[in-house]
Design a protein around this motif. Structure first.
Motif, PDB file in Angstrom:
ATOM      1  N   GLY A   1      51.815  22.666  32.313  1.00 17.22           N
ATOM      2  CA  GLY A   1      50.833  21.299  33.799  1.00 17.22           C
ATOM      3  C   GLY A   1      50.099  22.472  34.568  1.00 17.22           C
ATOM      4  O   GLY A   1      49.856  23.682  33.981  1.00 17.22           O
ATOM      5  N   PRO A   2      49.308  22.176  35.403  1.00 17.16           N
ATOM      6  CA  PRO A   2      48.583  22.889  36.669  1.00 17.16           C
ATOM      7  C   PRO A   2      49.246  24.222  36.318  1.00 17.16           C
ATOM      8  O   PRO A   2      48.068  26.095  36.773  1.00 17.16           O
ATOM      9  CB  PRO A   2      47.764  22.232  37.098  1.00 17.16           C
ATOM     10  N   ILE A   3      49.801  24.070  37.152  1.00 21.74           N
ATOM     11  CA  ILE A   3      50.859  25.467  37.217  1.00 21.74           C
ATOM     12  C   ILE A   3      51.206  26.819  36.854  1.00 21.74           C
ATOM     13  O   ILE A   3      51.041  28.035  36.954  1.00 21.74           O
ATOM     14  CB  ILE A   3      52.639  25.596  38.068  1.00 21.74           C
ATOM     15  N   ALA A   4      51.035  25.848  35.147  1.00 17.39           N
ATOM     16  CA  ALA A   4      51.649  27.252  33.637  1.00 17.39           C
ATOM     17  C   ALA A   4      50.258  27.858  33.758  1.00 17.39           C
ATOM     18  O   ALA A   4      50.326  28.718  33.466  1.00 17.39           O
ATOM     19  CB  ALA A   4      51.141  27.002  32.808  1.00 17.39           C
ATOM     20  N   THR A   5      48.753  27.634  34.601  1.00 12.01           N
ATOM     21  CA  THR A   5      48.051  28.463  34.398  1.00 12.01           C
ATOM     22  C   THR A   5      47.879  30.047  35.472  1.00 12.01           C
ATOM     23  O   THR A   5      47.038  30.568  35.170  1.00 12.01           O
ATOM     24  CB  THR A   5      46.975  27.579  34.744  1.00 12.01           C
ATOM     25  N   VAL A   6      48.434  29.616  36.563  1.00 14.86           N
ATOM     26  CA  VAL A   6      48.250  30.736  37.608  1.00 14.86           C
ATOM     27  C   VAL A   6      48.506  32.169  37.491  1.00 14.86           C
ATOM     28  O   VAL A   6      48.068  32.896  37.773  1.00 14.86           O
ATOM     29  CB  VAL A   6      49.731  29.530  39.160  1.00 14.86           C
ATOM     30  N   PRO A   7      49.686  32.158  36.410  1.00 18.06           N
ATOM     31  CA  PRO A   7      50.111  34.070  36.464  1.00 18.06           C
ATOM     32  C   PRO A   7      48.634  34.454  35.400  1.00 18.06           C
ATOM     33  O   PRO A   7      48.839  35.532  36.296  1.00 18.06           O
ATOM     34  CB  PRO A   7      50.700  33.628  35.412  1.00 18.06           C
ATOM     35  N   VAL A   8      47.750  33.496  35.473  1.00 17.08           N
ATOM     36  CA  VAL A   8      46.787  34.313  34.363  1.00 17.08           C
ATOM     37  C   VAL A   8      45.796  34.667  35.355  1.00 17.08           C
ATOM     38  O   VAL A   8      44.673  34.930  35.452  1.00 17.08           O
ATOM     39  CB  VAL A   8      46.252  33.575  32.823  1.00 17.08           C
ATOM     40  N   LEU A   9      45.673  33.361  36.228  1.00 16.60           N
ATOM     41  CA  LEU A   9      44.564  33.032  37.423  1.00 16.60           C
ATOM     42  C   LEU A   9      45.122  34.765  38.520  1.00 16.60           C
ATOM     43  O   LEU A   9      44.177  35.233  38.865  1.00 16.60           O
ATOM     44  CB  LEU A   9      44.537  32.392  38.404  1.00 16.60           C
ATOM     45  N   VAL A  10      46.011  34.774  38.821  1.00 19.38           N
ATOM     46  CA  VAL A  10      46.219  36.130  39.357  1.00 19.38           C
ATOM     47  C   VAL A  10      46.151  37.197  38.841  1.00 19.38           C
ATOM     48  O   VAL A  10      45.516  38.679  39.541  1.00 19.38           O
ATOM     49  CB  VAL A  10      47.981  35.933  40.153  1.00 19.38           C
ATOM     50  N   ALA A  11      46.668  37.223  37.120  1.00 17.84           N
ATOM     51  CA  ALA A  11      46.300  38.561  37.118  1.00 17.84           C
ATOM     52  C   ALA A  11      44.959  38.801  35.936  1.00 17.84           C
ATOM     53  O   ALA A  11      44.010  40.173  36.852  1.00 17.84           O
ATOM     54  CB  ALA A  11      46.800  38.577  35.564  1.00 17.84           C
ATOM     55  N   VAL A  12      43.855  37.917  36.620  1.00 13.91           N
ATOM     56  CA  VAL A  12      41.978  37.492  36.599  1.00 13.91           C
ATOM     57  C   VAL A  12      41.965  38.452  38.613  1.00 13.91           C
ATOM     58  O   VAL A  12      40.885  39.235  38.162  1.00 13.91           O
ATOM     59  CB  VAL A  12      41.897  36.917  36.170  1.00 13.91           C
ATOM     60  N   TYR A  13      42.482  37.989  39.028  1.00 13.33           N
ATOM     61  CA  TYR A  13      42.618  38.577  39.938  1.00 13.33           C
ATOM     62  C   TYR A  13      41.716  39.206  40.282  1.00 13.33           C
ATOM     63  O   TYR A  13      41.063  40.396  40.684  1.00 13.33           O
ATOM     64  CB  TYR A  13      42.497  37.657  41.120  1.00 13.33           C
ATOM     65  N   THR A  14      43.500  40.186  39.715  1.00 12.29           N
ATOM     66  CA  THR A  14      43.683  42.007  40.241  1.00 12.29           C
ATOM     67  C   THR A  14      42.826  42.520  39.341  1.00 12.29           C
ATOM     68  O   THR A  14      42.201  43.843  40.340  1.00 12.29           O
ATOM     69  CB  THR A  14      45.271  41.802  39.894  1.00 12.29           C
ATOM     70  N   VAL A  15      42.723  42.320  38.384  1.00 16.34           N
ATOM     71  CA  VAL A  15      41.352  43.065  38.089  1.00 16.34           C
ATOM     72  C   VAL A  15      40.540  43.393  38.353  1.00 16.34           C
ATOM     73  O   VAL A  15      39.575  44.069  38.746  1.00 16.34           O
ATOM     74  CB  VAL A  15      41.853  42.998  35.940  1.00 16.34           C
ATOM     75  N   THR A  16      39.970  41.531  38.815  1.00 14.11           N
ATOM     76  CA  THR A  16      38.880  42.036  39.654  1.00 14.11           C
ATOM     77  C   THR A  16      38.651  43.459  40.891  1.00 14.11           C
ATOM     78  O   THR A  16      37.547  44.017  40.931  1.00 14.11           O
ATOM     79  CB  THR A  16      37.828  40.940  39.640  1.00 14.11           C
ATOM     80  N   ALA A  17      39.312  42.434  41.551  1.00 11.19           N
ATOM     81  CA  ALA A  17      39.964  43.315  42.768  1.00 11.19           C
ATOM     82  C   ALA A  17      39.951  44.409  42.275  1.00 11.19           C
ATOM     83  O   ALA A  17      39.494  45.627  43.473  1.00 11.19           O
ATOM     84  CB  ALA A  17      40.858  42.332  43.589  1.00 11.19           C
ATOM     85  N   VAL A  18      40.397  45.146  41.774  1.00 11.58           N
ATOM     86  CA  VAL A  18      40.677  46.544  41.085  1.00 11.58           C
ATOM     87  C   VAL A  18      39.162  47.419  40.541  1.00 11.58           C
ATOM     88  O   VAL A  18      39.295  48.338  40.399  1.00 11.58           O
ATOM     89  CB  VAL A  18      41.778  47.797  40.822  1.00 11.58           C
ATOM     90  N   GLY A  19      38.102  46.275  39.828  1.00  9.12           N
ATOM     91  CA  GLY A  19      37.234  47.295  39.658  1.00  9.12           C
ATOM     92  C   GLY A  19      36.452  47.010  38.222  1.00  9.12           C
ATOM     93  O   GLY A  19      35.513  47.838  37.445  1.00  9.12           O
ATOM     94  N   HIS A  20      37.859  45.597  37.366  1.00 11.41           N
ATOM     95  CA  HIS A  20      37.563  45.871  36.237  1.00 11.41           C
ATOM     96  C   HIS A  20      36.779  44.554  36.075  1.00 11.41           C
ATOM     97  O   HIS A  20      37.222  44.105  35.058  1.00 11.41           O
ATOM     98  CB  HIS A  20      38.663  46.128  34.997  1.00 11.41           C
ATOM     99  N   ARG A  21      35.853  44.547  36.005  1.00  7.03           N
ATOM    100  CA  ARG A  21      35.002  42.962  36.290  1.00  7.03           C
ATOM    101  C   ARG A  21      34.294  42.187  34.630  1.00  7.03           C
ATOM    102  O   ARG A  21      34.775  41.310  34.457  1.00  7.03           O
ATOM    103  CB  ARG A  21      33.225  43.105  37.233  1.00  7.03           C
ATOM    104  N   VAL A  22      34.650  43.622  34.184  1.00 10.07           N
ATOM    105  CA  VAL A  22      33.850  43.011  32.635  1.00 10.07           C
ATOM    106  C   VAL A  22      34.580  43.357  31.817  1.00 10.07           C
ATOM    107  O   VAL A  22      34.828  41.944  31.636  1.00 10.07           O
ATOM    108  CB  VAL A  22      33.268  44.157  31.633  1.00 10.07           C
ATOM    109  N   LEU A  23      36.228  43.305  32.078  1.00 15.40           N
ATOM    110  CA  LEU A  23      37.293  43.280  31.294  1.00 15.40           C
ATOM    111  C   LEU A  23      37.855  41.775  31.820  1.00 15.40           C
ATOM    112  O   LEU A  23      38.063  40.425  31.090  1.00 15.40           O
ATOM    113  CB  LEU A  23      38.457  43.059  32.110  1.00 15.40           C
ATOM    114  N   ALA A  24      37.242  41.152  33.468  1.00 10.30           N
ATOM    115  CA  ALA A  24      37.246  39.916  33.533  1.00 10.30           C
ATOM    116  C   ALA A  24      36.872  39.146  33.012  1.00 10.30           C
ATOM    117  O   ALA A  24      37.065  38.044  32.838  1.00 10.30           O
ATOM    118  CB  ALA A  24      37.636  39.914  35.728  1.00 10.30           C
ATOM    119  N   LEU A  25      35.374  39.270  33.017  1.00 12.57           N
ATOM    120  CA  LEU A  25      34.602  38.053  32.677  1.00 12.57           C
ATOM    121  C   LEU A  25      34.443  38.417  31.265  1.00 12.57           C
ATOM    122  O   LEU A  25      34.921  36.480  30.411  1.00 12.57           O
ATOM    123  CB  LEU A  25      32.963  38.694  33.337  1.00 12.57           C
ATOM    124  N   ALA A  26      35.142  39.191  30.768  1.00  6.11           N
ATOM    125  CA  ALA A  26      35.730  38.911  28.882  1.00  6.11           C
ATOM    126  C   ALA A  26      36.692  37.983  28.732  1.00  6.11           C
ATOM    127  O   ALA A  26      36.745  37.432  27.753  1.00  6.11           O
ATOM    128  CB  ALA A  26      35.365  40.076  28.602  1.00  6.11           C
TER     129      ALA A  26
END
Length: 376
Positions: free
Chosen positions: A77-102
């Motif tokens: 279901g759509p909720i299963a994607t939430v952990p990955v979305l939160v993790a992507v948000y976190t790495v972007t917020a701490v400055g790992h933008r290249v990793l987040a885009l990759a």
């Protein structure tokens, strides 16, 4: 266990628990029937968010692997994607933008392709495209939110640094101005007082020397002037040294009380009550100055009088009292001159209290009570 609790942020822990509960609920009510391994993957991929701010890249890797394996096993279901979305948000917020885009780019392509492939034949083309690109909006949203959070944190950190720098600059400027003012006062005192006191001391020394050379009795007043000028020179020199070096140790204190009383210019005795004890330096010096000023007032205003200096020690207080039998009478309120005002300010600044008033039996009393322990 206590160490683990110390590592976890309460908000991250609550977030991980909430995401896990939603993901498990979504799996239970979903069309698929997850196995025990699927639930384990769901739990690990969600609960690892509790460590997202301590190891954001590791959390992203674990949640991504668990999410991909879970997606390959069941129809999520759509909720299963939430952990990955939160993790992507976190790495972007701490400055790992290249990793987040990759990580985000392949996921978006995979999600769009999967949704297009699963589109039913009878579904309108617009609706099919809309559902297919829905994951793109989710990932773009978390990327933008993470970038906004990163900029906000950077702005707040810069603001804190600027505030700290401004505070440090103000303190340095205040200290510099205070130092310059001390030097100016030291120069003024040296130019105005030192010269005059030195002349008085030289004249008194010469007069005493000539009187003794002629075999005459030296007047007590002249000896008192000689001693007082010598003591004034010593204290002025110590004061000037304090002003120039910002060191409060002027060599004054109750240890020199007998020396002070002998040169007070009035007959005076010293009495000690209680067991003498070590005092804070500022209290010790203030007590000395109170006795000095009180005896000076006796010499100036009390007429033919004697004085008694009483130093009282107790567990928590130091009491300094100077009594005289001079001309003051009960009911005659003292005129608050510079000496009394200065004494009151000195005592109050140290958290003590001052009493200065005529005695019922005649004469005047000055009593100062200081805290005898360092204030915290």
């Amino acid at each position: 266990m206590a160490q683990v609790r110390g590592l976890l942020d309460p908000f991250d822990t609550a977030l991980a628990a909430g995401v896990t509960a939603l993901a498990v609920l979504d799996a239970v009510v979903g069309p698929s029937e997850p196995t025990a391994l699927d639930y384990a993957l769901l739990l690990v991929g969600s609960l690892v968010l509790a460590f997202r701010n301590r190891s954001p890249r590791t959390v992203l890797a674990i949640s991504l692997v668990c999410g991909l394996v879970y997606t390959a096993s069941v129809e999520p279901g759509p909720i299963a994607t939430v952990p990955v979305l939160v993790a992507v948000y976190t790495v972007t917020a701490v400055g790992h933008r290249v990793l987040a885009l990759a990580v985000t780019a392949p996921l978006v392509v995979f999600a769009v392709a999967t949704n297009l492939a699963d589109t039913e034949d009878g579904m309108a083309a617009g609706q099919a495209i809309q559902e297919a690109i829905l994951p793109v909006g989710w990932f773009v949203a978390v990327l933008v939110l993470g970038e906004v959070t990163r900029h906000r944190r950077a702005y707040l950190e810069q603001a804190r640094e600027r505030a700290a720098e401004a505070e440090r600059t103000r303190e340095e400027a205040a200290l510099r101005r205070a130092g310059q003012e001390r030097l100016r006062i030291a120069r003024e005192l040296h130019d105005s007082l030192t010269h005059q006191i030195s002349i008085i001391k030289v004249q008194a020394d010469v007069a005493v020397h000539l009187a003794r050379k002629r075999g005459e009795d030296v007047p007590d007043a002249l000896v008192a002037v000689q001693d007082a000028s010598r003591e004034a020179t010593r204290e002025l020199r110590a004061t000037l040294e304090v002003l120039r070096t910002d060191d409060e140790d002027t060599g004054t204190g109750l240890a020199r009380l007998d020396h002070l009383v002998r040169r007070a210019g009035v007959p005076a005795t010293v009495a000690v009550e209680g067991e003498p004890q070590a005092l804070p330096r500022d209290v010790d010096q203030a007590a000395y100055r109170i006795v000095q000023e009180a005896l000076t007032n006796v010499a100036r205003h009390a007429g033919e009088a004697t004085a008694t200096v009483t130093i009282g020690y107790s567990a928590h207080e130091l009491t300094v009292r100077v009594d005289d039998d001079g001309a003051a009478r009960p009911g005659a309120a003292p005129v608050p001159g510079v000496g009394l005002i200065g004494m009151r300010e000195r005592v109050t600044a140290l958290g003590g209290r001052l009493r200065a008033e005529p005695r019922p039996e005649g004469g005047f009393t000055v009593e100062a009570v200081f805290p005898a322990r360092e204030r915290v």
